[in-house]
Write an enzyme that holds these catalytic residues in place. Structure first.
Site, PDB file in Angstrom:
ATOM      1  N   ASP A  41      -3.379  -0.483 -21.669  1.00 11.49           N
ATOM      2  CA  ASP A  41      -3.004  -0.796 -23.047  1.00 11.49           C
ATOM      3  C   ASP A  41      -3.117   0.517 -23.815  1.00 11.49           C
ATOM      4  O   ASP A  41      -4.220   1.074 -23.941  1.00 11.49           O
ATOM      5  CB  ASP A  41      -3.952  -1.850 -23.634  1.00 11.49           C
ATOM      6  CG  ASP A  41      -3.488  -2.308 -25.010  1.00 11.49           C
ATOM      7  OD1 ASP A  41      -2.999  -1.460 -25.788  1.00 11.49           O
ATOM      8  OD2 ASP A  41      -3.618  -3.503 -25.321  1.00 11.49           O
ATOM      9  N   TYR A  96       6.836  -0.849 -39.171  1.00 13.87           N
ATOM     10  CA  TYR A  96       7.456  -0.271 -37.967  1.00 13.87           C
ATOM     11  C   TYR A  96       8.121   1.057 -38.323  1.00 13.87           C
ATOM     12  O   TYR A  96       7.941   2.072 -37.634  1.00 13.87           O
ATOM     13  CB  TYR A  96       8.484  -1.259 -37.404  1.00 13.87           C
ATOM     14  CG  TYR A  96       9.240  -0.766 -36.192  1.00 13.87           C
ATOM     15  CD1 TYR A  96       8.615  -0.684 -34.941  1.00 13.87           C
ATOM     16  CD2 TYR A  96      10.592  -0.390 -36.277  1.00 13.87           C
ATOM     17  CE1 TYR A  96       9.314  -0.239 -33.818  1.00 13.87           C
ATOM     18  CE2 TYR A  96      11.293   0.060 -35.161  1.00 13.87           C
ATOM     19  CZ  TYR A  96      10.652   0.129 -33.937  1.00 13.87           C
ATOM     20  OH  TYR A  96      11.344   0.578 -32.828  1.00 13.87           O
ATOM     21  N   GLY A 126       6.063   0.944 -27.043  1.00 15.36           N
ATOM     22  CA  GLY A 126       6.004   0.695 -28.478  1.00 15.36           C
ATOM     23  C   GLY A 126       6.225  -0.769 -28.774  1.00 15.36           C
ATOM     24  O   GLY A 126       6.650  -1.537 -27.900  1.00 15.36           O
ATOM     25  N   ILE A 156      19.383  -1.345 -29.522  1.00 16.95           N
ATOM     26  CA  ILE A 156      19.535  -1.304 -28.059  1.00 16.95           C
ATOM     27  C   ILE A 156      19.199  -2.682 -27.495  1.00 16.95           C
ATOM     28  O   ILE A 156      18.241  -3.326 -27.938  1.00 16.95           O
ATOM     29  CB  ILE A 156      18.567  -0.249 -27.447  1.00 16.95           C
ATOM     30  CG1 ILE A 156      18.681   1.109 -28.160  1.00 16.95           C
ATOM     31  CG2 ILE A 156      18.802  -0.116 -25.939  1.00 16.95           C
ATOM     32  CD1 ILE A 156      20.022   1.809 -28.085  1.00 16.95           C
ATOM     33  N   ARG A 168       1.620  -2.887 -19.113  1.00 20.62           N
ATOM     34  CA  ARG A 168       0.483  -3.630 -19.655  1.00 20.62           C
ATOM     35  C   ARG A 168       0.484  -5.058 -19.141  1.00 20.62           C
ATOM     36  O   ARG A 168      -0.472  -5.511 -18.556  1.00 20.62           O
ATOM     37  CB  ARG A 168       0.540  -3.604 -21.189  1.00 20.62           C
ATOM     38  CG  ARG A 168      -0.565  -4.399 -21.852  1.00 20.62           C
ATOM     39  CD  ARG A 168      -0.468  -4.323 -23.357  1.00 20.62           C
ATOM     40  NE  ARG A 168       0.862  -4.649 -23.872  1.00 20.62           N
ATOM     41  CZ  ARG A 168       1.083  -5.097 -25.109  1.00 20.62           C
ATOM     42  NH1 ARG A 168       0.089  -5.255 -25.940  1.00 20.62           N
ATOM     43  NH2 ARG A 168       2.321  -5.364 -25.490  1.00 20.62           N
TER      44      ARG A 168
HETATM   45  N1  LIG Z   1      15.378  -1.771 -28.416  1.00 28.19           N
HETATM   46  C1  LIG Z   1      15.686  -1.139 -29.520  1.00 28.19           C
HETATM   47  O1  LIG Z   1      16.648  -1.489 -30.221  1.00 28.19           O
HETATM   48  C2  LIG Z   1      14.883   0.048 -29.947  1.00 28.19           C
HETATM   49  C3  LIG Z   1      15.342   0.775 -31.056  1.00 28.19           C
HETATM   50  C4  LIG Z   1      14.631   1.876 -31.483  1.00 28.19           C
HETATM   51  C5  LIG Z   1      13.478   2.260 -30.816  1.00 28.19           C
HETATM   52  N2  LIG Z   1      13.046   1.546 -29.764  1.00 28.19           N
HETATM   53  C6  LIG Z   1      11.807   2.004 -29.133  1.00 28.19           C
HETATM   54  O2  LIG Z   1      11.993   2.172 -27.744  1.00 28.19           O
HETATM   55  C7  LIG Z   1      10.757   2.001 -27.062  1.00 28.19           C
HETATM   56  C8  LIG Z   1      10.962   1.048 -25.891  1.00 28.19           C
HETATM   57  O3  LIG Z   1      11.325  -0.217 -26.404  1.00 28.19           O
HETATM   58  P1  LIG Z   1      12.275  -1.242 -25.632  1.00 28.19           P
HETATM   59  O4  LIG Z   1      13.456  -1.461 -26.467  1.00 28.19           O
HETATM   60  O5  LIG Z   1      12.434  -0.844 -24.208  1.00 28.19           O
HETATM   61  O6  LIG Z   1      11.385  -2.546 -25.790  1.00 28.19           O
HETATM   62  P2  LIG Z   1      10.641  -3.512 -24.778  1.00 28.19           P
HETATM   63  O7  LIG Z   1      11.560  -3.957 -23.709  1.00 28.19           O
HETATM   64  O8  LIG Z   1       9.994  -4.499 -25.663  1.00 28.19           O
HETATM   65  O9  LIG Z   1       9.530  -2.574 -24.108  1.00 28.19           O
HETATM   66  C9  LIG Z   1       8.387  -2.181 -24.792  1.00 28.19           C
HETATM   67  C10 LIG Z   1       7.491  -1.486 -23.796  1.00 28.19           C
HETATM   68  O10 LIG Z   1       6.319  -1.034 -24.485  1.00 28.19           O
HETATM   69  C11 LIG Z   1       5.177  -1.533 -23.801  1.00 28.19           C
HETATM   70  N3  LIG Z   1       4.076  -1.755 -24.739  1.00 28.19           N
HETATM   71  C12 LIG Z   1       4.106  -2.313 -25.971  1.00 28.19           C
HETATM   72  N4  LIG Z   1       2.869  -2.349 -26.518  1.00 28.19           N
HETATM   73  C13 LIG Z   1       2.044  -1.790 -25.588  1.00 28.19           C
HETATM   74  C14 LIG Z   1       0.643  -1.541 -25.540  1.00 28.19           C
HETATM   75  N5  LIG Z   1      -0.165  -1.855 -26.555  1.00 28.19           N
HETATM   76  N6  LIG Z   1       0.138  -0.958 -24.432  1.00 28.19           N
HETATM   77  C15 LIG Z   1       0.932  -0.628 -23.399  1.00 28.19           C
HETATM   78  N7  LIG Z   1       2.256  -0.846 -23.371  1.00 28.19           N
HETATM   79  C16 LIG Z   1       2.798  -1.423 -24.461  1.00 28.19           C
HETATM   80  C17 LIG Z   1       5.624  -2.823 -23.163  1.00 28.19           C
HETATM   81  O11 LIG Z   1       4.749  -3.124 -22.108  1.00 28.19           O
HETATM   82  P3  LIG Z   1       4.418  -4.653 -21.719  1.00 28.19           P
HETATM   83  O12 LIG Z   1       5.733  -5.290 -21.384  1.00 28.19           O
HETATM   84  O13 LIG Z   1       3.564  -4.537 -20.523  1.00 28.19           O
HETATM   85  O14 LIG Z   1       3.749  -5.226 -22.907  1.00 28.19           O
HETATM   86  C18 LIG Z   1       7.019  -2.418 -22.696  1.00 28.19           C
HETATM   87  O15 LIG Z   1       6.938  -1.719 -21.492  1.00 28.19           O
HETATM   88  C19 LIG Z   1       9.768   1.483 -28.105  1.00 28.19           C
HETATM   89  O16 LIG Z   1       8.951   2.547 -28.554  1.00 28.19           O
HETATM   90  C20 LIG Z   1      10.669   1.001 -29.228  1.00 28.19           C
HETATM   91  O17 LIG Z   1      10.038   1.021 -30.482  1.00 28.19           O
HETATM   92  C21 LIG Z   1      13.714   0.459 -29.304  1.00 28.19           C
END
Ligand SMILES: NC(=O)c1ccc[n+]([C@@H]2O[C@H](COP(=O)([O-])OP(=O)(O)OC[C@H]3O[C@@H](n4cnc5c(N)ncnc54)[C@H](OP(=O)(O)O)[C@@H]3O)[C@@H](O)[C@H]2O)c1
Length: 249
Positions: free
Chosen positions: A63, A155, A92, A188, A49
């Protein structure tokens, strides 16, 4: 018994090269997953995005809250590398606020981003899998859906919905040869968790038997396993990658 992907000497043979779509594949868990699935020999497309697309992938700006953009993204992927046979609904967002400070708008945004987009993606992307009678749909939930945590009411609700969705879609799609599973990360190290202060991190780590945060690669390894040909009899499963956080819940 030899698996279909083993030859007579027991060596693993490369499986078919599948068309893969990973949402939010520009960073964090999504990028690690895209890299892993590409290493497995697949054609991998990602959505992003903000910022620049990651190098070396077919990338579509999208998006995921916007149905039209999501529809275009899936269409572009189909045209570029064939209809997706493996979909990882990873994109997410996290919004933290105490329950009484969480507005309807905040709640709606989380549900649109984390939950509704996951259902839309299944609807839009499943056609090729139905035709091929083979597919992998993988959702990324969160341990917050099981154990909760202070400040994550909306969330946790948005991520808990993915558990029910996974189990239901496993029933609906199973007879078409499509597996549907959900990976459940604990804490993470990605951009999403960078803002946590020391007290918050301690709170999570005290509940984590392995007493450390996980990496995006560790989550990607579980996704890679579920996407593999060898995971053919696993569906409706909830796979924690949490260092033990929330075990038994
Ligand atoms: N990190 C943790 O501790 C953790 C724990 C449990 C679950 N998760 C889940 O793992 C998944 C990946 O998260 P992450 O930890 O890798 O976090 P992150 O680095 O913040 O990455 C989030 C990703 O989601 C994309 N995104 C968010 N809103 C969006 C939208 N409206 N449209 C399109 N893309 C969107 C972001 O794209 P842009 O950068 O382009 O906005 C980014 O690529 C998520 O679903 C999160 O809830 C993470």
């Amino acid at each position: 018994m030899r698996s279909p992907s083993e030859d007579r000497a027991g060596a693993k043979q490369p499986g078919p090269r599948r068309s893969v779509l990973v949402t939010g594949g520009n960073r964090g868990i999504g990028l690690a997953t895209a890299l892993r699935l590409r290493e497995s020999g697949h054609k991998v497309a990602v959505t992003y995005r903000r910022g620049a697309p990651p190098d070396g992938f077919f990338a579509v700006r999208c998006d995921i809250r916007d149905n039209e953009e999501l529809t275009h993204a899936v269409k572009h992927v189909k045209e570029s590398q064939g209809a997706p046979e493996i979909i990882v609904a990873n994109a997410g967002m996290l919004h933290e606020s105490a329950m009484n400070a969480t507005s309807d708008a905040d709640f709606d945004d989380l549900i649109e981003t984390n939950t509704k987009s996951a259902l839309r993606l299944a609807r839009l992307g499943i056609g090729g899998m139905l035709r091929a009678r083979w597919g992998r749909l993988i959702y990324i939930s969160s341990m917050a859906a099981f154990s909760g945590a202070p400040g994550v009411t909306a969330y946790a609700a948005s991520k808990a919905a993915l558990l029910g969705m996974t189990r239901t879609l496993a029933w609906e799609l199973g007879r078409h040869g499509i597996t549907v599973n959900v990976v459940v990360p604990g804490l993470i190290d990605t951009e999403m968790t960078q803002h946590l202060n020391e007290d918050q991190r301690d709170w999570y780590l005290r509940g984590t038997p392995l007493a450390r945060t996980g990496t995006a690669d560790e989550v990607a390894a579980a996704v890679g396993f579920l996407a593999d040909e060898s995971a053919s009899f696993i569906t409706g499963a909830t796979v924690p990658v949490s260092g033990g956080l929330g075990v038994g819940l």
